[in-house]
Design a protein around this motif. Sequence first.
Motif, PDB file in Angstrom:
ATOM      1  N   LEU A  60       0.810  -1.216   0.000  1.00 47.99           N
ATOM      2  CA  LEU A  60       0.000   0.000   0.000  1.00 47.99           C
ATOM      3  C   LEU A  60       0.846   1.270   0.000  1.00 47.99           C
ATOM      4  N   ASP A  61       2.118   1.145   0.296  1.00 39.92           N
ATOM      5  CA  ASP A  61       3.005   2.309   0.280  1.00 39.92           C
ATOM      6  C   ASP A  61       3.745   2.472  -1.033  1.00 39.92           C
ATOM      7  N   ARG A  62       3.460   1.638  -2.015  1.00 34.62           N
ATOM      8  CA  ARG A  62       4.064   1.804  -3.333  1.00 34.62           C
ATOM      9  C   ARG A  62       3.586   3.108  -3.961  1.00 34.62           C
ATOM     10  N   ARG A  63       4.394   3.630  -4.871  1.00 31.75           N
ATOM     11  CA  ARG A  63       4.014   4.845  -5.585  1.00 31.75           C
ATOM     12  C   ARG A  63       3.607   4.481  -7.011  1.00 31.75           C
ATOM     13  N   GLY A  64       2.786   5.333  -7.597  1.00 33.92           N
ATOM     14  CA  GLY A  64       2.410   5.136  -8.987  1.00 33.92           C
ATOM     15  C   GLY A  64       1.491   3.961  -9.229  1.00 33.92           C
TER      16      GLY A  64
END
Length: 237
Positions: free
Chosen positions: A96-100
């Motif tokens: 859930l903390d991934r970007r894009g």
Amino acid sequence: GRGSLRSTSRERPHETDQGFSRDRHRRNHENCSRPQSRGHYRGQYRGRGRGRGGGAHHRGPSFGFTEAYLQKLLSKDPRDMTVEIAGKADDLSAFLDRRGISDNVVRLVLDVLAHACESSADQFVSDVLLCVLDSNFFRTDITTYIVRLPRLVLTEDYHKILNDINNLLAIFQQLLMKFQSRVTDLMMLDSLQGAVTSIALQTGDTTLSTSVKKLVEQRNTIMHKRVNEKAAVADTT
């Protein structure tokens, strides 16, 4: 798409789960809330992330919340699914903390979270939603997606948009019930109300307007109650 707001079960977990759930909730709260060093997530997710470093990286082996895994979760019983992902809080937080994150993945995550909200394993639902509250997905991706909903109506299948909104309503309802102390984190409900109003003007469909309005009013009531409680405490000191 789902035509109405999801109903959420208020049934408590079976007694045999309660002690285990409390222990897991404590550990998951620590996992989700503990500040991480700048290098903590280095080396796991190397995608086309926005911003410096390409997104969050998870230290050590990851279970891997891939799109295929999320799709598989949707076929499971809500209780079994929620217990499973609550037990993998570190991996869920890293994902859930991934970007894009793409729109398709945002929709898939909303499907999974709304499915979890149907679970009778109440404490495990809280474990999962706590990780969501503390994530970049909640702070950024959901907010951005909500703002874009009125434009997506012009190009996307309308039933998909309705499904997304129903999922958001189910998730926000559970967050209001379980995390009243963090009610100020739910200001994006105003954006959702604005998006639903705009969609209603475009389509003539006011089906969800009442549901969103009730949630906003519920949030405002909780906020005012907490303000009054703090004022009363201040007056006694």
